[in-house]
Design a protein around this motif. Structure first.
Motif, PDB file in Angstrom:
ATOM      1  N   ALA A  50       0.825  -1.207   0.000  1.00  0.00           N
ATOM      2  CA  ALA A  50       0.000   0.000   0.000  1.00  0.00           C
ATOM      3  C   ALA A  50       0.858   1.255   0.000  1.00  0.00           C
ATOM      4  O   ALA A  50       0.512   2.264  -0.628  1.00  0.00           O
ATOM      5  N   SER A  51       2.016   1.202   0.692  1.00  0.00           N
ATOM      6  CA  SER A  51       2.890   2.381   0.751  1.00  0.00           C
ATOM      7  C   SER A  51       3.485   2.706  -0.604  1.00  0.00           C
ATOM      8  O   SER A  51       3.834   3.859  -0.873  1.00  0.00           O
ATOM      9  N   PHE A  52       3.623   1.696  -1.470  1.00  0.00           N
ATOM     10  CA  PHE A  52       4.159   1.918  -2.806  1.00  0.00           C
ATOM     11  C   PHE A  52       3.155   2.615  -3.722  1.00  0.00           C
ATOM     12  O   PHE A  52       3.519   3.046  -4.814  1.00  0.00           O
ATOM     13  N   LYS A  53       1.931   2.746  -3.281  1.00  0.00           N
ATOM     14  CA  LYS A  53       0.895   3.349  -4.118  1.00  0.00           C
ATOM     15  C   LYS A  53       0.479   4.727  -3.631  1.00  0.00           C
ATOM     16  O   LYS A  53      -0.480   5.314  -4.137  1.00  0.00           O
ATOM     17  N   LYS A  54       1.199   5.275  -2.640  1.00  0.00           N
ATOM     18  CA  LYS A  54       0.916   6.605  -2.112  1.00  0.00           C
ATOM     19  C   LYS A  54       1.942   7.598  -2.649  1.00  0.00           C
ATOM     20  O   LYS A  54       3.152   7.360  -2.579  1.00  0.00           O
ATOM     21  N   LYS A  55       1.464   8.717  -3.169  1.00  0.00           N
ATOM     22  CA  LYS A  55       2.371   9.719  -3.722  1.00  0.00           C
ATOM     23  C   LYS A  55       3.187  10.387  -2.620  1.00  0.00           C
ATOM     24  O   LYS A  55       2.665  10.724  -1.559  1.00  0.00           O
ATOM     25  N   VAL A  56       4.470  10.570  -2.916  1.00  0.00           N
ATOM     26  CA  VAL A  56       5.384  11.231  -1.974  1.00  0.00           C
ATOM     27  C   VAL A  56       6.342  12.120  -2.756  1.00  0.00           C
ATOM     28  O   VAL A  56       6.618  11.862  -3.935  1.00  0.00           O
ATOM     29  N   PRO A  57       6.840  13.181  -2.129  1.00  0.00           N
ATOM     30  CA  PRO A  57       7.856  14.007  -2.807  1.00  0.00           C
ATOM     31  C   PRO A  57       9.155  13.218  -2.962  1.00  0.00           C
ATOM     32  O   PRO A  57       9.546  12.465  -2.066  1.00  0.00           O
ATOM     33  N   MET A  58       9.796  13.362  -4.090  1.00  0.00           N
ATOM     34  CA  MET A  58      11.067  12.679  -4.309  1.00  0.00           C
ATOM     35  C   MET A  58      11.878  13.403  -5.375  1.00  0.00           C
ATOM     36  O   MET A  58      11.344  14.186  -6.153  1.00  0.00           O
ATOM     37  N   ARG A  59      13.154  13.122  -5.369  1.00  0.00           N
ATOM     38  CA  ARG A  59      14.060  13.654  -6.389  1.00  0.00           C
ATOM     39  C   ARG A  59      14.468  12.505  -7.291  1.00  0.00           C
ATOM     40  O   ARG A  59      14.957  11.475  -6.813  1.00  0.00           O
ATOM     41  N   VAL A  60      14.255  12.660  -8.596  1.00  0.00           N
ATOM     42  CA  VAL A  60      14.517  11.584  -9.541  1.00  0.00           C
ATOM     43  C   VAL A  60      15.488  12.051 -10.620  1.00  0.00           C
ATOM     44  O   VAL A  60      15.667  13.246 -10.846  1.00  0.00           O
ATOM     45  N   PHE A  61      16.075  11.083 -11.279  1.00  0.00           N
ATOM     46  CA  PHE A  61      17.045  11.354 -12.333  1.00  0.00           C
ATOM     47  C   PHE A  61      16.368  11.874 -13.591  1.00  0.00           C
ATOM     48  O   PHE A  61      15.267  11.465 -13.952  1.00  0.00           O
TER      49      PHE A  61
END
Length: 777
Positions: A395-406
């Motif tokens: 379930a945690s993998f389906k919740k939007k969170v702020p992140m920095r991506v390449f």
């Protein structure tokens, strides 16, 4: 006669008043004496440890400090460090005069006149309550850096700390020269941004050694001594510039520079060349991680004389490597340049792909890839460690969170966004990866090591850790076995017709009939033409003649792990999974006259005192004759002359200038080159192995998953995916005369009985993009 005026008798102080004066004077001197005695007692008490322990003589002479382990390139550049504190000490001789002068002029003008405590400055500070400057000498400031804790807000505690600083300062002055004290101060100060000590500060802020600093640069760093948190050049450049100019004014005041020089230097910008030295930044990040693992293993097997283990984060070791900083930089630039363009094309082709970034797999297979990636992620492992159940983790993998991506298009290759961790997994799956390794075949010295496109975001190393299907780059091993065992020549001919190895042979359960890419058959072809065009049927005939086991035995001697390599004829077309590290080492045998030299990355290890703890001894092995090696090289030169590598020559399709389909850059190499492209099934992996006499370089490009690939061979083959990186890299290396990369012919054996000049064979210069280089069962 006039009467004389009577003289007034002299008045005398009353006896009582005289006694009071004498008593006051005596009281003053008694109080003064008591005060002096108290001061002496306080200093004695401090030195005896009544106010807290002080370091003994040994710790003063050998202060315990965390020293960074340096990773040093073969050309003397620091590639990176392992540290708790990023500190690398320098000697006084390495400090330029203007750096020392700037410190003395700004912090302690009477430095050479006092013995640790500046009496004049102390009195001035006491009388004017510090409004006309403090009284701390350089020696006192060093004492505070070395031995006292953080400055206390409590006035009594701060007074005790000050006393301890004075005691230690006088001890330091007795035991060290002025030059040694200055050097220790520069080595100990924290300049922020992981720059502890002047060596790190010069490198991080100006990308220089301390000895290379200019007067203005030295003034900026000295200005930071007042308060490095306040005068942080990355956060407050204008304030730092003003502080630098104060330092320059002080240098002019004390005649270290002239007024005109001061004025010209004050007008200069800071010219910060920020070069961070974090474990994720800088060059050779993937190699540095290899070096860390190497050191961890070496430390376990090589304890100190007292039985304790070295610590790479605090013992100040120096690890001298074979990496050339210039070649490493060129390699990383080549990967970046090509992969940015290649990724752009890959994204364009995936716009209408409903299963992007995957191809040719079912929905169920896609789910399996994603679920497997979830379970391998740091997030999954951390939540599992915390005792979370499977449903909660998913379930945690389906919740939007702020992140920095390449992102290739963003500054510093990173963007801030909001997405679910599951979406981020799919997002990262779309990026094609790349690796490069370059090695001197005669010595085994690895000159460049690029394990991926960005270590901060893609930490898996595809040079040594990753193994992928090698496609047609395996074919030279088959040819070399045939040359070695059967004395075959590049000019020998075989039929280009379908060929079947019957069931039962080599343990086959059913007949094996490999196909040529594009279904092209017919006529007789020389071995040179067959390898140049990567004709599968000819390779099948050769492995049937020599057998799979001798080929496996050969590559095993060349450093390739063969434990899981089945003795099946299909290996001839590149079915085994092999690392780039192994492939470069194996190909080096051909360039090194048949001798295998194990790839070397660590030359020697020294302790902080310069004592050599480890010295590499090359591991060598005779594998094939110099004649077999040279003939195989001759075969691979044909690949570059007229086969899938001929685009390196600059001409294509009837003599027209070839331009790479991705970069648009033409390649016009004139020097002798031997090489081989490779493409695995479904265009999942693209390889190019290229050689000049003293440098062997391998390149791999592909997705994290084999389902991530181009839709066609035109883009998915090694000649398009990997070869351009080699070309860009080699262009840079050959243009740099200091590197001495050879543009000469490969060394011809003194005795050569096998014919290599196939002048009767008419080279086909009419190749198209449909080069038969695809692995095809």
């Amino acid at each position: 006669m006039a009467k004389q005026k009577a003289k007034k008798p002299a008045t005398k102080k009353p006896k009582k008043q005289q006694d009071d004066t004498r008593r006051h004077i005596k009281t003053f001197w008694k109080l003064f004496g008591v005060g002096i005695l108290l001061v002496i007692l306080i200093f004695l008490f401090a030195s005896w440890g009544f106010f807290g322990s002080l370091p003994d003589e040994t710790s003063l002479e050998n202060p315990e400090k965390n020293l960074a382990t340096e990773i040093i390139s073969t050309d003397g550049k620091t590639l990176g460090k392992f540290y708790k504190e990023n500190r690398t000490p320098v000697k006084y001789e390495e400090l330029p005069d203007h750096l020392v002068n700037a410190l003395i002029a700004t912090e302690d003008a009477r430095y050479y006149q006092h013995s640790g405590i500046d009496a004049k400055g102390t009195v001035r500070a006491a009388v004017f309550l510090g409004s006309r400057g403090g009284a701390s000498t350089i020696t006192q400031q060093l004492a505070k850096l070395f031995f006292t804790e953080q400055v206390s807000d409590n006035k009594l505690e701060r007074a005790i700390q000050k006393i301890k600083e004075w005691v230690i300062a006088t001890r330091l002055e007795r035991r060290y020269t002025k030059e040694e004290i200055v050097t220790m101060y520069f080595n100990e100060y924290d300049f922020l941004n992981q720059a502890v000590g002047i060596e790190s500060a010069a490198s991080i802020y100006f990308d220089k050694n301390p000895s290379e600093l200019t007067t203005a640069e030295s003034a900026m760093l000295v200005g930071m001594f007042k308060n490095s948190s306040l005068y942080n050049p990355l956060r407050r450049p204008q304030l730092v510039k003003e502080r630098r100019n104060v330092v320059l004014s002080q240098m002019e005041k004390y005649d270290y520079i002239t007024e005109s020089v001061k004025d010209s230097l004050q007008a200069l910008p800071l010219n910060i060349q920020y070069t961070p030295q974090g474990h994720d930044e800088g060059i050779a990040t993937y190699f540095r991680e290899y070096a860390r693992a190497f050191m961890a293993d070496w430390i376990k097997e090589n304890p100190k004389t007292d039985g304790s283990l070295y610590n790479i984060y605090s013992d100040g070791l120096k690890v001298y490597t074979t990496i050339d900083s210039k070649m490493q930089q060129y390699a990383e630039e080549a990967v970046d340049m090509h992969m940015k363009n290649l990724q752009k094309e890959f994204n364009s082709q995936n716009k209408k792909n409903k299963t992007a970034p995957f191809r040719d797999i079912t929905k169920k297979e896609t789910e399996q890839i994603m679920n497997s990636a979830m379970r391998r992620s740091d997030r999954w492992r951390e939540m599992e460690r915390q005792g979370k159940d499977k449903e909660e983790i998913i379930a945690s993998f389906k919740k939007k969170v702020p992140m920095r991506v390449f992102s290739w298009t963003a500054e510093n290759n990173a963007i801030d966004t909001i997405m679910t961790p599951l979406d981020s997994i799919r997002y990262y799956k779309k990026f094609l990866r790349a690796s490069l390794m370059s090695m001197t075949p005669q010595t085994g010295e690895v000159k460049a090591w690029v394990g991926g496109i960005d270590y901060k975001h893609f930490k898996y190393d595809m040079v040594k850790t990753g193994q992928r299907q090698i496609g047609s780059t395996f074919k030279p091993f088959v040819y070399a076995t045939a040359i070695d065992q059967m004395h075959m020549s590049p000019c020998d001919t075989l039929p280009n017709t379908q060929y079947t190895i019957e069931a039962g042979k080599y343990g086959l359960l059913e007949p094996w009939t490999p196909r040529n890419s594009g279904g092209k058959y017919g006529g007789m072809v020389t071995l040179k033409e067959a390898l140049a065009r990567s004709i599968n049927t000819v390779t099948a005939r050769l492995i049937d003649r020599v057998g799979p086991s001798p080929v496996i035995e050969l590559v095993s001697k060349m450093g390739v792990e063969t434990e899981d390599m089945p003795p099946a004829p299909s290996i001839a077309l590149g079915t085994p999974d092999v690392s780039l590290y192994e492939m470069v080492g194996a190909y080096s045998v051909f360039a090194n006259e048949g001798v295998y030299v194990k790839p070397t990355l660590i030359q020697r290890i020294e302790d902080k005192n310069g004592t050599v703890l480890f010295q590499n001894v090359p591991e060598t092995k005779d594998v094939i004759s110099d004649e077999t090696a040279y003939v195989t090289v001759s075969l691979m030169q044909g690949v570059v002359q007229s086969g899938s590598g001929s685009r390196l020559r600059g001409t294509w399709r009837g003599g027209h200038l070839y331009k790479d389909v991705i970069t648009g850059y033409p390649y016009d190499f004139k020097n002798p080159i031997a090489g081989k492209t490779g493409t695995s099934q479904n265009n999942s992996d693209g390889w190019f192995m290229g050689m000049v006499p003293n440098l062997v370089t391998g390149v791999w490009v592909g997705g994290e998953d084999r389902a991530t690939h181009f839709r066609s061979t035109a883009y998915g083959q090694g000649a398009t995916m990997a070869l351009p990186i080699w070309a860009i890299y080699m262009k840079k290396c050959l243009a740099d005369d200091e590197l001495n990369v050879s543009d000469e012919n490969f060394k011809r054996p003194s005795r050569l009985s096998i014919q290599t000049d196939c002048s009767q064979w008419k080279e086909n210069n009419q190749e198209t993009d449909e080069v038969p280089d695809e692995l095809d069962f």
